[in-house]
Motif scaffolding. Structure first.
Motif, PDB file in Angstrom:
ATOM      1  N   ASP A 132       3.908   2.952  14.279  1.00  0.00           N
ATOM      2  CA  ASP A 132       5.157   2.574  13.349  1.00  0.00           C
ATOM      3  C   ASP A 132       4.893   1.348  12.783  1.00  0.00           C
ATOM      4  OD1 ASP A 132       5.303   1.349  15.718  1.00  0.00           O
ATOM      5  OD2 ASP A 132       7.545   1.630  16.150  1.00  0.00           O
ATOM      6  N   ALA A 133       3.698   1.198  12.393  1.00  0.00           N
ATOM      7  CA  ALA A 133       3.189   0.070  11.658  1.00  0.00           C
ATOM      8  C   ALA A 133       2.545   0.206  10.660  1.00  0.00           C
ATOM      9  CB  ALA A 133       2.583  -1.098  12.571  1.00  0.00           C
ATOM     10  N   LEU A 134       2.092  -1.010   9.661  1.00  0.00           N
ATOM     11  CA  LEU A 134       1.542  -0.885   8.578  1.00  0.00           C
ATOM     12  C   LEU A 134       0.458  -2.066   8.412  1.00  0.00           C
ATOM     13  CD1 LEU A 134       3.870  -0.088   5.664  1.00  0.00           C
ATOM     14  CD2 LEU A 134       2.048   1.491   6.510  1.00  0.00           C
ATOM     15  N   VAL A 135      -0.722  -1.897   8.165  1.00  0.00           N
ATOM     16  CA  VAL A 135      -1.896  -3.209   7.894  1.00  0.00           C
ATOM     17  C   VAL A 135      -1.597  -3.448   6.491  1.00  0.00           C
ATOM     18  CG1 VAL A 135      -4.027  -3.968   7.896  1.00  0.00           C
ATOM     19  CG2 VAL A 135      -3.028  -2.448  10.107  1.00  0.00           C
ATOM     20  N   LEU A 136      -1.102  -4.655   6.221  1.00  0.00           N
ATOM     21  CA  LEU A 136      -1.036  -5.056   4.731  1.00  0.00           C
ATOM     22  C   LEU A 136      -2.015  -5.696   4.447  1.00  0.00           C
ATOM     23  CD1 LEU A 136       3.015  -5.856   4.572  1.00  0.00           C
ATOM     24  CD2 LEU A 136       1.661  -3.552   4.237  1.00  0.00           C
ATOM     25  N   ARG A 137      -2.819  -6.342   5.074  1.00  0.00           N
ATOM     26  CA  ARG A 137      -4.201  -7.200   4.663  1.00  0.00           C
ATOM     27  C   ARG A 137      -5.264  -7.055   5.779  1.00  0.00           C
ATOM     28  NH1 ARG A 137       0.113  -9.911   2.494  1.00  0.00           N
ATOM     29  NH2 ARG A 137      -0.313 -10.684   0.479  1.00  0.00           N
ATOM     30  N   ASN A 138      -6.378  -6.961   5.458  1.00  0.00           N
ATOM     31  CA  ASN A 138      -7.509  -6.763   6.295  1.00  0.00           C
ATOM     32  C   ASN A 138      -7.181  -7.749   7.335  1.00  0.00           C
ATOM     33  OD1 ASN A 138     -10.293  -7.655   7.587  1.00  0.00           O
ATOM     34  ND2 ASN A 138     -10.529  -5.559   6.117  1.00  0.00           N
ATOM     35  N   ILE A 139      -7.545  -7.355   8.813  1.00  0.00           N
ATOM     36  CA  ILE A 139      -7.236  -8.015   9.970  1.00  0.00           C
ATOM     37  C   ILE A 139      -8.631  -7.694  10.692  1.00  0.00           C
ATOM     38  CG2 ILE A 139      -4.990  -8.071  10.210  1.00  0.00           C
ATOM     39  CD1 ILE A 139      -5.145  -5.545  12.023  1.00  0.00           C
ATOM     40  N   ASP A 140      -9.893  -7.514  10.178  1.00  0.00           N
ATOM     41  CA  ASP A 140     -10.902  -7.467  11.219  1.00  0.00           C
ATOM     42  C   ASP A 140     -11.113  -8.433  11.887  1.00  0.00           C
ATOM     43  OD1 ASP A 140     -11.178  -4.941  10.160  1.00  0.00           O
ATOM     44  OD2 ASP A 140     -13.291  -5.053   8.932  1.00  0.00           O
ATOM     45  N   ILE A 141     -10.952  -9.687  11.453  1.00  0.00           N
ATOM     46  CA  ILE A 141     -11.095 -10.978  12.037  1.00  0.00           C
ATOM     47  C   ILE A 141     -10.695 -10.814  13.696  1.00  0.00           C
ATOM     48  CG2 ILE A 141      -8.956 -12.099  11.589  1.00  0.00           C
ATOM     49  CD1 ILE A 141     -10.693 -14.855  11.166  1.00  0.00           C
ATOM     50  N   ASP A 229       7.433 -14.046   4.604  1.00  0.00           N
ATOM     51  CA  ASP A 229       6.655 -14.459   3.669  1.00  0.00           C
ATOM     52  C   ASP A 229       5.374 -13.528   3.230  1.00  0.00           C
ATOM     53  OD1 ASP A 229       4.899 -15.742   1.994  1.00  0.00           O
ATOM     54  OD2 ASP A 229       4.067 -16.957   3.414  1.00  0.00           O
ATOM     55  N   TRP A 230       5.644 -12.440   2.494  1.00  0.00           N
ATOM     56  CA  TRP A 230       4.792 -11.530   2.058  1.00  0.00           C
ATOM     57  C   TRP A 230       3.461 -11.779   2.087  1.00  0.00           C
ATOM     58  CZ3 TRP A 230       6.345  -6.632   2.933  1.00  0.00           C
ATOM     59  CH2 TRP A 230       7.530  -6.206   2.643  1.00  0.00           C
ATOM     60  N   ALA A 231       3.118 -13.188   1.749  1.00  0.00           N
ATOM     61  CA  ALA A 231       1.749 -13.596   1.418  1.00  0.00           C
ATOM     62  C   ALA A 231       0.975 -13.931   2.650  1.00  0.00           C
ATOM     63  CB  ALA A 231       1.536 -14.788   0.681  1.00  0.00           C
ATOM     64  N   SER A 232       1.874 -14.051   3.767  1.00  0.00           N
ATOM     65  CA  SER A 232       0.995 -14.104   5.087  1.00  0.00           C
ATOM     66  C   SER A 232       1.007 -13.003   5.920  1.00  0.00           C
ATOM     67  CB  SER A 232       2.020 -15.236   5.861  1.00  0.00           C
ATOM     68  OG  SER A 232       2.102 -16.553   5.111  1.00  0.00           O
ATOM     69  N   ILE A 233       2.085 -12.209   5.709  1.00  0.00           N
ATOM     70  CA  ILE A 233       2.224 -10.798   6.637  1.00  0.00           C
ATOM     71  C   ILE A 233       0.664  -9.859   6.675  1.00  0.00           C
ATOM     72  CG2 ILE A 233       3.272  -8.719   7.232  1.00  0.00           C
ATOM     73  CD1 ILE A 233       5.702  -9.989   5.772  1.00  0.00           C
ATOM     74  N   LEU A 269       1.700   2.541  -4.376  1.00  0.00           N
ATOM     75  CA  LEU A 269       1.364   1.375  -3.551  1.00  0.00           C
ATOM     76  C   LEU A 269       1.336   0.209  -4.469  1.00  0.00           C
ATOM     77  CD1 LEU A 269      -1.987   2.804  -1.864  1.00  0.00           C
ATOM     78  CD2 LEU A 269       0.332   2.160  -0.808  1.00  0.00           C
ATOM     79  N   PRO A 270       1.789  -0.955  -3.909  1.00  0.00           N
ATOM     80  CA  PRO A 270       1.895  -2.130  -4.636  1.00  0.00           C
ATOM     81  C   PRO A 270       0.497  -2.843  -4.840  1.00  0.00           C
ATOM     82  CG  PRO A 270       2.638  -2.482  -2.511  1.00  0.00           C
ATOM     83  CD  PRO A 270       2.466  -1.000  -2.448  1.00  0.00           C
ATOM     84  N   ALA A 271       0.294  -3.116  -6.005  1.00  0.00           N
ATOM     85  CA  ALA A 271      -0.924  -3.738  -6.621  1.00  0.00           C
ATOM     86  C   ALA A 271      -1.075  -5.263  -5.694  1.00  0.00           C
ATOM     87  CB  ALA A 271      -0.974  -4.003  -8.008  1.00  0.00           C
ATOM     88  N   ASP A 272      -0.021  -5.876  -5.533  1.00  0.00           N
ATOM     89  CA  ASP A 272      -0.096  -7.189  -4.827  1.00  0.00           C
ATOM     90  C   ASP A 272       1.124  -7.334  -3.787  1.00  0.00           C
ATOM     91  OD1 ASP A 272      -0.276  -9.762  -4.070  1.00  0.00           O
ATOM     92  OD2 ASP A 272       0.178 -10.633  -6.163  1.00  0.00           O
ATOM     93  N   ILE A 273       0.887  -7.190  -2.652  1.00  0.00           N
ATOM     94  CA  ILE A 273       1.850  -7.169  -1.726  1.00  0.00           C
ATOM     95  C   ILE A 273       2.710  -8.673  -1.909  1.00  0.00           C
ATOM     96  CG2 ILE A 273       2.175  -7.575   0.746  1.00  0.00           C
ATOM     97  CD1 ILE A 273       1.732  -4.770   0.083  1.00  0.00           C
ATOM     98  N   ALA A 274       1.926  -9.862  -2.001  1.00  0.00           N
ATOM     99  CA  ALA A 274       2.630 -10.948  -2.002  1.00  0.00           C
ATOM    100  C   ALA A 274       3.520 -11.117  -3.397  1.00  0.00           C
ATOM    101  CB  ALA A 274       1.637 -12.183  -2.373  1.00  0.00           C
ATOM    102  N   ALA A 275       3.366 -10.299  -4.042  1.00  0.00           N
ATOM    103  CA  ALA A 275       4.484 -10.288  -5.342  1.00  0.00           C
ATOM    104  C   ALA A 275       5.720  -9.710  -5.033  1.00  0.00           C
ATOM    105  CB  ALA A 275       3.713  -9.872  -6.600  1.00  0.00           C
ATOM    106  N   LEU A 276       5.892  -8.845  -3.937  1.00  0.00           N
ATOM    107  CA  LEU A 276       7.075  -8.188  -3.365  1.00  0.00           C
ATOM    108  C   LEU A 276       8.251  -9.152  -3.414  1.00  0.00           C
ATOM    109  CD1 LEU A 276       5.604  -5.487  -1.289  1.00  0.00           C
ATOM    110  CD2 LEU A 276       6.319  -5.117  -3.484  1.00  0.00           C
TER     111      LEU A 276
END
Length: 286
Positions: A132-141, A229-233, A269-276
């Motif tokens: 029940d989750a979404l990966v919004l940015r790469n977290i391979d780190i 903060d959409w830019a950080s999630i 799909l949003p082109a830029d998550i941070a812009a939501l």
């Protein structure tokens, strides 16, 4: 293969994997959105979907689109006393959910199947993510992070930072660890109030804290909007009420539900998550 270990439908490709758990058709739907989001983040790591007898092949088939390894996983070999102590009616009666609504199909014993990840020694590291989750940015780190890494269970106040949330965690599979877990889990009189979360926090008392944005819980949207903060999630986690179901908080969580549906279908799909728009802007619109 170790007795009882998850049985995957094909060999691994990578030494690292994302993993999730599917116990019924609803969570298979959630896994579709999650797997799409992992691939959309650009990750080429394996995706392992642990599934129990509660979900049929028809619900799992759509996941092949994302190149997943389907791995059948059984409930843990726990005692009758343990099973009775952690039965749905009993555990919810002793530790009722007062902050939100758990789905009717929620079965506490299913949660402990996550521990079978430690049997998957074909991987150096596994990052578990609830379906029940979404990966919004790469977290391979996170594959470089130590065992046991998890984000805090923050959704109401800063005091929540002292508890971990097992919706995202980093594991290093090892049969010795799994054996030690079983021994501790089913000790005489054991009762894990928050099931796998309580157990993992006790088993790994020195757990490494991930940033809250690696597992941001959806209630932060209306309980702690200044933290949003959409830019950080990195990972958005739909705790309690699920985005695929009708529920009383749907109006308050509308933008987050719309985002989940976009990942489910692959459309809009949003082109830029941070812009939501953030919580304040959404509140003004509603």
């Amino acid at each position: 293969m170790e007795a009882g270990a998850p049985a995957a439908d094909h060999a691994p490709v990578s030494t690292h994997a994302y993993a999730t758990l599917v116990t019924n058709a609803d969570y298979a739907l959630g896994a579709r959105a999650l797997c799409r989001s992992i691939r959309a983040s650009g990750s080429e790591a394996d995706i392992v979907v642990l599934h129990t007898g509660g979900v049929g092949a028809a619900a799992l088939d759509p996941l092949h689109e994302f190149g997943v390894r389907l791995a059948r996983a059984d409930l843990l070999p726990t005692s009758d006393a343990f099973n009775a102590a952690h039965a749905r009616d009993r555990i919810h009666g002793l530790a009722p959910f007062t902050k939100g609504e758990k789905p009717a199909f929620h079965t506490p014993l299913d949660n402990f199947v996550k521990l079978r990840l430690w049997q998957m020694e074909e991987y150096e590291r596994v990052v578990f993510i609830d379906a029940d989750a979404l990966v919004l940015r790469n977290i391979d780190i996170l594959f470089r992070y130590p065992e046991f890494s998890a984000a805090p269970n923050v959704y109401e106040s800063l005091g929540d930072f002292t508890r971990l949330n097992s919706g995202v965690f980093v594991a290093r599979p090892a049969r010795e660890t799994f054996a030690a877990m079983l021994a501790r889990l089913d000790a005489p009189g054991a009762f894990w109030r928050r099931t796998d979360q309580s157990f993992l926090q006790e088993f790994f008392p020195g757990w490494h804290g991930l940033p809250v944005y690696c597992n941001l819980l959806q209630y932060v949207w209306f309980n702690m909007p200044d933290l949003w903060d959409w830019a950080s999630i990195r990972v958005l986690h739909y705790q309690y009420e699920k985005p695929w179901a009708e529920h009383a908080k749907a109006d308050r969580l509308g933008p987050l539900i719309d985002l989940w549906r976009a990942y489910l279908t692959g459309e809009n799909l949003p082109a830029d998550i941070a812009a939501l728009a953030g919580p304040e802007a959404a509140a003004c619109v509603s």
